[in-house]
Scaffold this motif. Sequence first.
Motif, PDB file in Angstrom:
ATOM      1  N   ILE A  11       0.842  -1.197   0.000  1.00 14.95           N
ATOM      2  CA  ILE A  11       0.000   0.000   0.000  1.00 14.95           C
ATOM      3  C   ILE A  11       0.877   1.247   0.000  1.00 14.95           C
ATOM      4  CG2 ILE A  11      -1.688   1.351   1.325  1.00 14.95           C
ATOM      5  CD1 ILE A  11      -2.789  -1.323   2.378  1.00 14.95           C
ATOM      6  N   LEU A  12       1.912   1.249   0.821  1.00 14.12           N
ATOM      7  CA  LEU A  12       2.820   2.390   0.895  1.00 14.12           C
ATOM      8  C   LEU A  12       3.508   2.628  -0.440  1.00 14.12           C
ATOM      9  CD1 LEU A  12       4.200   4.618   2.516  1.00 14.12           C
ATOM     10  CD2 LEU A  12       5.863   2.917   3.286  1.00 14.12           C
ATOM     11  N   ASN A  13       3.989   1.582  -1.068  1.00 20.48           N
ATOM     12  CA  ASN A  13       4.683   1.714  -2.345  1.00 20.48           C
ATOM     13  C   ASN A  13       3.756   2.247  -3.426  1.00 20.48           C
ATOM     14  OD1 ASN A  13       6.617   1.484  -4.337  1.00 20.48           O
ATOM     15  ND2 ASN A  13       6.260  -0.691  -4.655  1.00 20.48           N
ATOM     16  N   ALA A  14       2.587   1.653  -3.568  1.00 18.93           N
ATOM     17  CA  ALA A  14       1.658   2.066  -4.626  1.00 18.93           C
ATOM     18  C   ALA A  14       1.112   3.470  -4.383  1.00 18.93           C
ATOM     19  CB  ALA A  14       0.513   1.065  -4.729  1.00 18.93           C
ATOM     20  N   SER A  15       0.758   3.782  -3.147  1.00 14.97           N
ATOM     21  CA  SER A  15       0.194   5.102  -2.875  1.00 14.97           C
ATOM     22  C   SER A  15       1.238   6.200  -3.024  1.00 14.97           C
ATOM     23  CB  SER A  15      -0.457   5.156  -1.489  1.00 14.97           C
ATOM     24  OG  SER A  15       0.464   4.890  -0.471  1.00 14.97           O
ATOM     25  N   SER A  16       2.482   5.926  -2.688  1.00 16.40           N
ATOM     26  CA  SER A  16       3.517   6.950  -2.877  1.00 16.40           C
ATOM     27  C   SER A  16       3.800   7.172  -4.360  1.00 16.40           C
ATOM     28  CB  SER A  16       4.795   6.578  -2.126  1.00 16.40           C
ATOM     29  OG  SER A  16       5.348   5.389  -2.637  1.00 16.40           O
ATOM     30  N   ASN A  17       3.739   6.122  -5.164  1.00 15.05           N
ATOM     31  CA  ASN A  17       3.911   6.294  -6.613  1.00 15.05           C
ATOM     32  C   ASN A  17       2.765   7.100  -7.212  1.00 15.05           C
ATOM     33  OD1 ASN A  17       6.355   4.929  -6.891  1.00 15.05           O
ATOM     34  ND2 ASN A  17       5.340   2.958  -7.076  1.00 15.05           N
ATOM     35  N   LEU A  18       1.537   6.804  -6.816  1.00 12.38           N
ATOM     36  CA  LEU A  18       0.392   7.555  -7.325  1.00 12.38           C
ATOM     37  C   LEU A  18       0.360   8.982  -6.784  1.00 12.38           C
ATOM     38  CD1 LEU A  18      -2.290   4.745  -7.302  1.00 12.38           C
ATOM     39  CD2 LEU A  18      -1.272   5.853  -9.291  1.00 12.38           C
ATOM     40  N   LEU A  19       0.902   9.181  -5.599  1.00 15.31           N
ATOM     41  CA  LEU A  19       1.045  10.533  -5.061  1.00 15.31           C
ATOM     42  C   LEU A  19       1.972  11.351  -5.950  1.00 15.31           C
ATOM     43  CD1 LEU A  19       0.457  12.478  -2.681  1.00 15.31           C
ATOM     44  CD2 LEU A  19       2.455  11.501  -1.554  1.00 15.31           C
ATOM     45  N   GLY A  20       3.062  10.754  -6.385  1.00 20.18           N
ATOM     46  CA  GLY A  20       3.974  11.431  -7.308  1.00 20.18           C
ATOM     47  C   GLY A  20       3.303  11.746  -8.628  1.00 20.18           C
ATOM     48  N   LEU A  21       2.483  10.841  -9.123  1.00 19.61           N
ATOM     49  CA  LEU A  21       1.745  11.089 -10.359  1.00 19.61           C
ATOM     50  C   LEU A  21       0.794  12.271 -10.193  1.00 19.61           C
ATOM     51  CD1 LEU A  21       0.883  10.112 -13.236  1.00 19.61           C
ATOM     52  CD2 LEU A  21      -0.885   8.813 -12.061  1.00 19.61           C
TER      53      LEU A  21
END
Length: 99
Positions: A11-21
């Motif tokens: 969850i942390l990995n995916a949400s941080s990537n989408l946060l960057g997007l």
Amino acid sequence: MKDNRDKSSHILNASSNLLGLCFVVLTSLKLLNIAHKTVIDELTTVATILFMTSCILSFLSIRGNRNSGKFEAIADFFFLGGLGLLFVTTLLFSFNFIT
């Protein structure tokens, strides 16, 4: 407890990537001076808040205290909310409901 930490790290990995997007989308709208002409920036800002909340809660879940299961469940909820909001925004933009 190990299953919670494994899920929280995803969850942390995916949400941080989408946060960057989301930050890229917001920056692009501001640089092109079209943020005032569309609601995409408002929707993306809400998604940014959801993903940031998900990041914080999943990080707290990984840290491992007695509330880690609760933090993970809430982080999962916020992550799915942000993901759904980005999906709806993309659909509306693709079908020209928002410009």
